[in-house]
Design a protein around this motif. Structure first.
Motif, PDB file in Angstrom:
ATOM      1  N   LEU A 118      64.995 -53.230 -50.800  1.00  0.00           N
ATOM      2  CA  LEU A 118      64.261 -53.953 -49.763  1.00  0.00           C
ATOM      3  C   LEU A 118      65.107 -55.047 -49.120  1.00  0.00           C
ATOM      4  CD1 LEU A 118      60.888 -54.351 -51.695  1.00  0.00           C
ATOM      5  CD2 LEU A 118      61.369 -52.756 -49.822  1.00  0.00           C
ATOM      6  N   GLY A 152      56.185 -44.605 -49.991  1.00  0.00           N
ATOM      7  CA  GLY A 152      55.048 -43.708 -49.754  1.00  0.00           C
ATOM      8  C   GLY A 152      55.477 -42.270 -49.546  1.00  0.00           C
ATOM      9  N   GLY A 153      56.740 -41.966 -49.880  1.00  0.00           N
ATOM     10  CA  GLY A 153      57.245 -40.601 -49.699  1.00  0.00           C
ATOM     11  C   GLY A 153      57.106 -39.772 -50.970  1.00  0.00           C
ATOM     12  N   ASP A 154      57.707 -38.590 -50.949  1.00  0.00           N
ATOM     13  CA  ASP A 154      57.614 -37.700 -52.110  1.00  0.00           C
ATOM     14  C   ASP A 154      58.237 -38.323 -53.361  1.00  0.00           C
ATOM     15  OD1 ASP A 154      56.230 -35.424 -51.227  1.00  0.00           O
ATOM     16  OD2 ASP A 154      57.966 -34.799 -50.070  1.00  0.00           O
ATOM     17  N   ALA A 156      58.505 -41.511 -54.160  1.00  0.00           N
ATOM     18  CA  ALA A 156      57.628 -42.565 -54.688  1.00  0.00           C
ATOM     19  C   ALA A 156      56.446 -41.944 -55.434  1.00  0.00           C
ATOM     20  CB  ALA A 156      57.143 -43.454 -53.552  1.00  0.00           C
ATOM     21  N   ARG A 175      53.597 -49.544 -47.440  1.00  0.00           N
ATOM     22  CA  ARG A 175      53.473 -50.474 -46.293  1.00  0.00           C
ATOM     23  C   ARG A 175      52.540 -49.959 -45.202  1.00  0.00           C
ATOM     24  NH1 ARG A 175      59.604 -50.129 -43.719  1.00  0.00           N
ATOM     25  NH2 ARG A 175      59.589 -47.908 -43.292  1.00  0.00           N
ATOM     26  N   LYS A 176      52.342 -48.640 -45.141  1.00  0.00           N
ATOM     27  CA  LYS A 176      51.476 -48.072 -44.093  1.00  0.00           C
ATOM     28  C   LYS A 176      50.064 -47.828 -44.653  1.00  0.00           C
ATOM     29  CE  LYS A 176      54.660 -46.270 -40.822  1.00  0.00           C
ATOM     30  NZ  LYS A 176      55.747 -45.336 -41.029  1.00  0.00           N
ATOM     31  N   MET A 185      51.566 -33.642 -53.334  1.00  0.00           N
ATOM     32  CA  MET A 185      52.031 -34.815 -54.068  1.00  0.00           C
ATOM     33  C   MET A 185      51.001 -35.943 -53.949  1.00  0.00           C
ATOM     34  SD  MET A 185      54.838 -34.766 -55.693  1.00  0.00           S
ATOM     35  CE  MET A 185      56.454 -34.364 -55.098  1.00  0.00           C
ATOM     36  N   ALA A 236      61.520 -46.785 -54.465  1.00  0.00           N
ATOM     37  CA  ALA A 236      61.589 -45.349 -54.140  1.00  0.00           C
ATOM     38  C   ALA A 236      61.452 -45.222 -52.633  1.00  0.00           C
ATOM     39  CB  ALA A 236      60.491 -44.595 -54.877  1.00  0.00           C
ATOM     40  N   GLY A 238      63.936 -44.276 -50.595  1.00  0.00           N
ATOM     41  CA  GLY A 238      64.951 -43.378 -50.044  1.00  0.00           C
ATOM     42  C   GLY A 238      66.355 -43.695 -50.534  1.00  0.00           C
ATOM     43  N   ASN A 255      69.232 -34.979 -43.541  1.00  0.00           N
ATOM     44  CA  ASN A 255      69.213 -36.319 -44.138  1.00  0.00           C
ATOM     45  C   ASN A 255      70.611 -36.852 -44.413  1.00  0.00           C
ATOM     46  OD1 ASN A 255      66.346 -36.569 -44.228  1.00  0.00           O
ATOM     47  ND2 ASN A 255      66.339 -35.113 -45.924  1.00  0.00           N
TER      48      ASN A 255
HETATM   49  P1  NDP Z   1      61.346 -40.759 -47.542  1.00  0.00           P
HETATM   50  O1  NDP Z   1      62.274 -41.248 -46.489  1.00  0.00           O
HETATM   51  O2  NDP Z   1      60.591 -39.502 -47.331  1.00  0.00           O
HETATM   52  O3  NDP Z   1      60.238 -41.878 -47.818  1.00  0.00           O
HETATM   53  C1  NDP Z   1      60.597 -43.223 -47.943  1.00  0.00           C
HETATM   54  C2  NDP Z   1      59.323 -44.032 -48.131  1.00  0.00           C
HETATM   55  O4  NDP Z   1      59.701 -45.363 -48.354  1.00  0.00           O
HETATM   56  C3  NDP Z   1      58.400 -43.997 -46.922  1.00  0.00           C
HETATM   57  O5  NDP Z   1      57.076 -44.004 -47.345  1.00  0.00           O
HETATM   58  C4  NDP Z   1      58.756 -45.298 -46.226  1.00  0.00           C
HETATM   59  O6  NDP Z   1      57.682 -45.868 -45.533  1.00  0.00           O
HETATM   60  C5  NDP Z   1      59.059 -46.193 -47.398  1.00  0.00           C
HETATM   61  N1  NDP Z   1      59.946 -47.276 -47.011  1.00  0.00           N
HETATM   62  C6  NDP Z   1      61.175 -47.193 -46.436  1.00  0.00           C
HETATM   63  N2  NDP Z   1      61.682 -48.427 -46.249  1.00  0.00           N
HETATM   64  C7  NDP Z   1      60.757 -49.289 -46.738  1.00  0.00           C
HETATM   65  C8  NDP Z   1      60.694 -50.698 -46.817  1.00  0.00           C
HETATM   66  N3  NDP Z   1      61.699 -51.462 -46.396  1.00  0.00           N
HETATM   67  N4  NDP Z   1      59.594 -51.266 -47.366  1.00  0.00           N
HETATM   68  C9  NDP Z   1      58.578 -50.504 -47.813  1.00  0.00           C
HETATM   69  N5  NDP Z   1      58.572 -49.155 -47.756  1.00  0.00           N
HETATM   70  C10 NDP Z   1      59.656 -48.559 -47.224  1.00  0.00           C
HETATM   71  O7  NDP Z   1      62.230 -40.742 -48.875  1.00  0.00           O
HETATM   72  P2  NDP Z   1      62.004 -39.931 -50.232  1.00  0.00           P
HETATM   73  O8  NDP Z   1      63.096 -40.388 -51.143  1.00  0.00           O
HETATM   74  O9  NDP Z   1      60.620 -40.063 -50.696  1.00  0.00           O
HETATM   75  O10 NDP Z   1      62.278 -38.421 -49.849  1.00  0.00           O
HETATM   76  C11 NDP Z   1      63.528 -38.009 -49.257  1.00  0.00           C
HETATM   77  C12 NDP Z   1      63.445 -36.492 -48.978  1.00  0.00           C
HETATM   78  O11 NDP Z   1      63.435 -35.779 -50.210  1.00  0.00           O
HETATM   79  C13 NDP Z   1      62.174 -36.107 -48.242  1.00  0.00           C
HETATM   80  O12 NDP Z   1      62.459 -35.068 -47.364  1.00  0.00           O
HETATM   81  C14 NDP Z   1      61.261 -35.625 -49.350  1.00  0.00           C
HETATM   82  O13 NDP Z   1      60.276 -34.720 -48.895  1.00  0.00           O
HETATM   83  C15 NDP Z   1      62.256 -34.966 -50.299  1.00  0.00           C
HETATM   84  N6  NDP Z   1      61.750 -34.970 -51.681  1.00  0.00           N
HETATM   85  C16 NDP Z   1      61.087 -33.874 -52.128  1.00  0.00           C
HETATM   86  C17 NDP Z   1      60.576 -33.831 -53.405  1.00  0.00           C
HETATM   87  C18 NDP Z   1      59.866 -32.624 -53.850  1.00  0.00           C
HETATM   88  O14 NDP Z   1      59.610 -31.746 -53.034  1.00  0.00           O
HETATM   89  N7  NDP Z   1      59.546 -32.507 -55.127  1.00  0.00           N
HETATM   90  C19 NDP Z   1      60.713 -34.958 -54.337  1.00  0.00           C
HETATM   91  C20 NDP Z   1      61.418 -36.075 -53.761  1.00  0.00           C
HETATM   92  C21 NDP Z   1      61.893 -36.065 -52.483  1.00  0.00           C
HETATM   93  P3  NDP Z   1      57.154 -45.310 -44.111  1.00  0.00           P
HETATM   94  O15 NDP Z   1      56.383 -44.066 -44.425  1.00  0.00           O
HETATM   95  O16 NDP Z   1      56.340 -46.447 -43.648  1.00  0.00           O
HETATM   96  O17 NDP Z   1      58.383 -45.059 -43.280  1.00  0.00           O
END
Ligand code: NDP
Length: 308
Positions: A118, A152-154, A156, A175-176, A185, A236, A238, A255
């Motif tokens: 962060l 909030g992604g996969d 996390a 955050r959203k 998931m 988590a 990214g 990515n």
């Molecule tokens: P993502 O980029 O998908 O998600 C990052 C999350 O972190 C988002 O919710 C984002 O919020 C939040 N975020 C980013 N910056 C901040 C911040 N400064 N403060 C607070 N929240 C923040 O990353 P992931 O590592 O989750 O995934 C990467 C890729 O790998 C994706 O394509 C995913 O689908 C894939 N993956 C697949 C898995 C599976 O299929 N089993 C498991 C893990 C990953 P916001 O939404 O607001 O942008």
């Protein structure tokens, strides 16, 4: 100009394992350590899931062991940052940032990925003392305790679900007003009773004392602030693959990870191989990176044999 058979860039488990194999295959590898010698493992504390260390080992000690093992077989380990690779020439011409140029028959890219943080000073202060970017690595230390995961992604959602199986209470700080993760998931998260999703929340400060993290001060999107007690704070949000050096030269996925031919370490450029987190958005484990480092060295050796 110096000529080498195998140049390895990166000094995490992938780079050093590639070096051990390449050195034992008489490729006399040269390994550049880069800006974070030892890689991401040096930012963790104890490693308990790497086979062969029944009592666990610190990340720094493990990387020192790997470095010594690579050197024992003749790897030339150098401090320095590779600034450019000319992929139009054979052998490749590599320029190191001190101005040195090297001809390399094969190159293994093992530059890893960097977890995003962060950017809070308090987060830096407690890194390795309750703040972690890898639940699989560190979750075990927080058994039966309360923890928080940011994102909030996969990743996390996966990490929150994993932690929920070990910990008492897991807070997911999002955050959203919604999760970005896949529907499946999300359902897992919502169906896990000890995960509490805190939508529209941000982290204002990680709180702690000399023993580590004790809590977190949260700020809701409407400005209200409050504190929760936790002992583990997991990021988590990214990862960033360290591929600037090869952007435009090797095929990268959407990515930014290096694309390799399935089951091999071959990249889109013949003679350049990739191993570890720089080409692995999914597993991101030291043992996987080490295995991929071995594959890369074997692929490099075969390439050299075929191009004699
Ligand atoms: P993502 O980029 O998908 O998600 C990052 C999350 O972190 C988002 O919710 C984002 O919020 C939040 N975020 C980013 N910056 C901040 C911040 N400064 N403060 C607070 N929240 C923040 O990353 P992931 O590592 O989750 O995934 C990467 C890729 O790998 C994706 O394509 C995913 O689908 C894939 N993956 C697949 C898995 C599976 O299929 N089993 C498991 C893990 C990953 P916001 O939404 O607001 O942008």
């Amino acid at each position: 100009m110096e000529s080498v058979k195998c140049l390895i860039i990166g000094s995490g488990p992938a780079g050093f394992t590639a070096a051990i194999y390449a050195a034992r295959a008489s490729l006399s590898p040269v390994l550049y350590e880069g800006i974070e010698p030892g890689g991401q493992l040096t930012t963790t504390t104890e490693i308990e899931n790497f086979p062969g260390y029944p009592e666990g080992i610190t990340g720094t000690a493990m990387m020192e062991d790997l470095r010594r093992q690579a050197k024992r077989f003749g790897t030339d380990v150098r401090t320095g940052i590779v600034g450019n690779i000319d992929t139009t020439k054979r052998p490749f011409v590599v320029t190191v940032e001190d101005g040195k140029t090297i001809e390399a028959q094969t190159i293994i890219i093992a530059t890893g990925a960097t977890a995003k943080y962060l950017g809070l000073p308090s987060e830096q202060k407690f890194k390795g003392m309750g703040v972690s970017a890898c639940a699989t690595c560190d979750g075990f230390f927080y058994r039966k305790q309360d923890v928080a995961v940011v994102g909030g992604g996969d990743t996390a959602c996966e990490e929150a679900t994993y932690l929920a199986s070990l910990c008492r209470q897991v807070y997911l700080i999002v955050r959203k007003p919604f999760l970005r993760a896949s529907k499946a998931m999300q359902e897992r998260v919502f169906n896990t009773p000890n995960i509490k999703v805190l939508f529209e929340h941000n982290t204002a400060e990680v709180l702690g004392d000399e023993d580590g993290v004790t809590g977190v001060r949260l700020r809701k999107n409407d400005g209200e602030e409050y504190e929760i007690a936790i002992s583990g704070f997991f990021l988590a949000i990214g990862h960033h693959p360290n591929t600037e050096l090869v952007a435009g030269k090797l095929a990268l996925d959407e990515n930014g990870y290096i694309v390799t031919v399935a089951g091999t370490s071959k990249t889109s450029c013949e003679g350049i191989f990739a191993a570890g987190d720089v080409c692995d958005p999914h597993y991101r484990q030291a043992i996987v990176a080490a295995g991929k480092g071995c594959i890369a060295a074997l692929d490099a050796e075969r390439y050299i044999q075929a191009h004699k």
